[in-house]
Design a protein around this motif. Structure first.
Motif, short mmCIF file in Angstrom:
data_model
loop_
_atom_site.label_atom_id
_atom_site.label_comp_id
_atom_site.label_asym_id
_atom_site.label_seq_id
_atom_site.Cartn_x
_atom_site.Cartn_y
_atom_site.Cartn_z
N LYS A 134 0.82 -1.21 0.00
CA LYS A 134 0.00 0.00 0.00
C LYS A 134 0.86 1.27 0.00
CE LYS A 134 -3.92 0.96 0.93
NZ LYS A 134 -5.01 1.54 0.13
N ILE A 135 1.98 1.22 0.74
CA ILE A 135 2.88 2.37 0.78
C ILE A 135 3.45 2.63 -0.61
CG2 ILE A 135 5.11 3.20 1.65
CD1 ILE A 135 4.40 1.75 4.31
N HIS A 136 3.91 1.56 -1.27
CA HIS A 136 4.43 1.72 -2.63
C HIS A 136 3.34 2.21 -3.58
CE1 HIS A 136 8.36 0.15 -1.81
NE2 HIS A 136 7.93 -1.04 -1.45
N PHE A 137 2.13 1.67 -3.41
CA PHE A 137 1.01 2.05 -4.28
C PHE A 137 0.68 3.54 -4.14
CE2 PHE A 137 -3.64 2.42 -5.01
CZ PHE A 137 -3.68 2.05 -6.35
N GLU A 138 0.63 4.01 -2.91
CA GLU A 138 0.31 5.43 -2.67
C GLU A 138 1.40 6.36 -3.18
OE1 GLU A 138 -0.39 5.32 1.50
OE2 GLU A 138 -2.36 4.34 1.30
N ARG A 139 2.63 5.84 -3.28
CA ARG A 139 3.74 6.63 -3.82
C ARG A 139 3.86 6.45 -5.34
NH1 ARG A 139 8.28 4.96 0.78
NH2 ARG A 139 7.40 6.24 2.49
N LYS A 140 2.92 5.70 -5.91
CA LYS A 140 2.89 5.41 -7.35
C LYS A 140 4.10 4.61 -7.82
CE LYS A 140 0.06 9.47 -8.42
NZ LYS A 140 -1.20 8.69 -8.39
N GLN A 141 4.67 3.82 -6.90
CA GLN A 141 5.76 2.90 -7.23
C GLN A 141 5.12 1.54 -7.56
OE1 GLN A 141 7.75 3.33 -3.47
NE2 GLN A 141 9.03 5.04 -4.16
N TYR A 142 4.51 1.48 -8.73
CA TYR A 142 3.60 0.38 -9.04
C TYR A 142 4.27 -0.99 -9.19
CZ TYR A 142 0.18 4.10 -9.72
OH TYR A 142 -0.65 5.17 -9.53
N MET A 143 5.48 -1.04 -9.69
CA MET A 143 6.13 -2.34 -9.84
C MET A 143 6.50 -2.94 -8.48
SD MET A 143 5.84 -3.15 -12.88
CE MET A 143 6.70 -4.70 -12.70
N ASP A 144 6.96 -2.08 -7.56
CA ASP A 144 7.25 -2.57 -6.20
C ASP A 144 5.95 -2.98 -5.51
OD1 ASP A 144 10.09 -2.19 -6.15
OD2 ASP A 144 9.74 -0.04 -6.03
N ALA A 145 4.88 -2.21 -5.74
CA ALA A 145 3.58 -2.54 -5.17
C ALA A 145 3.08 -3.87 -5.73
CB ALA A 145 2.57 -1.42 -5.47
N TYR A 146 3.36 -4.13 -7.01
CA TYR A 146 2.92 -5.38 -7.66
C TYR A 146 3.56 -6.59 -6.99
CZ TYR A 146 2.30 -8.91 -11.30
OH TYR A 146 1.98 -10.06 -11.98
N ILE A 147 4.84 -6.51 -6.67
CA ILE A 147 5.54 -7.62 -6.01
C ILE A 147 4.91 -7.90 -4.65
CG2 ILE A 147 7.74 -8.33 -4.99
CD1 ILE A 147 9.11 -6.73 -7.26
N ASN A 148 4.62 -6.83 -3.90
CA ASN A 148 3.98 -7.01 -2.60
C ASN A 148 2.57 -7.55 -2.73
OD1 ASN A 148 5.93 -4.33 -1.70
ND2 ASN A 148 5.80 -6.07 -0.32
N GLU A 195 -6.89 -4.60 -17.68
CA GLU A 195 -6.93 -3.30 -17.00
C GLU A 195 -5.50 -2.81 -16.77
OE1 GLU A 195 -9.37 -1.40 -16.20
OE2 GLU A 195 -11.19 -2.62 -16.09
N ASN A 196 -5.34 -1.48 -16.61
CA ASN A 196 -3.99 -0.98 -16.35
C ASN A 196 -3.56 -1.41 -14.94
OD1 ASN A 196 -4.68 1.07 -14.33
ND2 ASN A 196 -5.57 2.23 -16.01
N LEU A 197 -2.26 -1.38 -14.70
CA LEU A 197 -1.69 -1.91 -13.46
C LEU A 197 -2.23 -1.21 -12.23
CD1 LEU A 197 0.24 -3.85 -12.12
CD2 LEU A 197 2.11 -2.24 -12.52
N GLU A 198 -2.42 0.09 -12.30
CA GLU A 198 -2.93 0.84 -11.15
C GLU A 198 -4.30 0.31 -10.70
OE1 GLU A 198 -3.99 5.43 -9.76
OE2 GLU A 198 -3.38 5.02 -11.82
N LYS A 199 -5.19 0.06 -11.65
CA LYS A 199 -6.52 -0.43 -11.32
C LYS A 199 -6.48 -1.85 -10.76
CE LYS A 199 -9.26 2.46 -14.44
NZ LYS A 199 -10.21 2.48 -15.60
N ARG A 200 -5.58 -2.67 -11.33
CA ARG A 200 -5.45 -4.05 -10.84
C ARG A 200 -4.95 -4.08 -9.40
NH1 ARG A 200 -1.57 -6.88 -14.67
NH2 ARG A 200 -1.26 -4.88 -15.71
N LEU A 201 -3.97 -3.22 -9.13
CA LEU A 201 -3.42 -3.15 -7.77
C LEU A 201 -4.46 -2.64 -6.78
CD1 LEU A 201 0.14 -1.76 -8.56
CD2 LEU A 201 -0.40 -4.04 -7.68
#
Length: 290
Positions: A134-148, A195-201
């Motif tokens: 969630k921290i990575h997602f809120e910072r728009k670090q989507y690839m790191d958020a994807y791994i988590n 869907e784009n990665l942001e929406k999937r996350l």
């Protein structure tokens, strides 16, 4: 060939059980392709694992001496499924105080040895992966958020398998198709949706929050039961507990989560410094019922 070896081991005071596992075919994975495996359980916990290989020129055998502490760890954590096969299929040649027979009986009655601690460990790991993601997602670090997010779903799938009294398999997602198709669908959406990665996350983190909330009471049962044994615990006492040590670095994170959910209460104990207090923990569950 092995008789003198297991007779010698059986004579040692710290040997609890001696079992022999024979292969059923040449490439039998249960015996690691050996003709026989001599499986020895020892009460000496100084050396967790000791292995030796033998041959008479034609056949080959392996001897594994496992400490009681290491065996319990494997059974609780579930990281060495082969050990369960050895216990169930092994022929008992020596058994002090029926140690192996009682363990076999327990495994037959409860195939998912240590179900509550397994659920607690998976929830603790899931919460950490969720929060970091969630921290990575809120910072728009989507690839790191994807791994988590992927790790989060992996721990969810393992927890769901345990809840259904089945051991999580290495191919846990194939397992989820049968055990809980809704969890598999969530995984499928993350890795294969158009869907784009942001929406999937966003979808995965919303669903993960829902699952964490639904599983909290059941998966925290193990930790709260241990807390109920004393009025309050220091963090070091909790780390030193043989079962809670299995939570490893996730223990403090899990405790803080349960404090936030008001399932664990903070106890402030005076220290030598009058400006500071020692922070201890106790179960809030029983107190809420009063």
């Amino acid at each position: 060939m092995l008789r003198p070896i297991y007779q010698e081991r059986a004579s040692l005071s710290d040997t609890l059980s001696v079992l022999l596992i024979e292969n059923q075919r040449l490439d039998d994975p249960i015996t690691d392709a050996f003709d026989e495996v001599l499986f020895i359980i020892s009460s000496n916990n100084e050396v967790p694992i000791q292995s030796k290989h033998y041959t008479d020129g034609e056949r080959k055998a392996a001897m594994h001496t496992i400490s009681e502490k290491q065996l319990t760890h494997w059974l609780l954590v579930g990281t060495n499924k082969k050990i369960i096969d050895w216990l169930i299929l092994g022929k008992v040649y020596f058994d002090r105080d029926e140690y192996a027979e009682r363990l076999k009986q327990r495994l037959s009655e409860d195939p998912l040895f240590g179900r509550s601690v397994k659920m607690g460990m998976e929830l603790a790991k899931m919460i950490r992966a969720y929060n970091e993601g969630k921290i990575h997602f809120e910072r728009k670090q989507y690839m790191d958020a994807y791994i988590n997010a992927l790790n989060c779903l992996q721990h969810l799938a393992r927890m769901v398998a345990i809840k259904h009294n089945t051991l999580p398999e290495k191919t846990v997602w194939s397992q989820m198709k049968k055990v809980d198709p809704s969890v598999y669908k969530l995984y499928e959406e993350l890795i294969g949706s158009e869907e784009n990665l942001e929406k999937r996350l966003d979808l995965v983190f919303l669903a993960s929050e829902f699952f964490i909330h639904n599983y909290t009471n059941e998966a925290s049962e193990h930790l709260l039961n241990i807390l109920d044994l004393k009025d309050s615990w220091t963090i070091q006492e909790l780390y030193d507990h043989k079962e809670l040590s299995l939570y490893s670095s996730n223990l403090e994170f899990f405790i803080e989560y349960l404090v936030d959910k008001q399932l664990i209460e903070i106890v402030c104990v005076p220290s030598k410094n009058e400006l500071l207090y020692h922070r201890q923990y106790r179960s809030q569950r029983g107190r809420n019922a009063l």
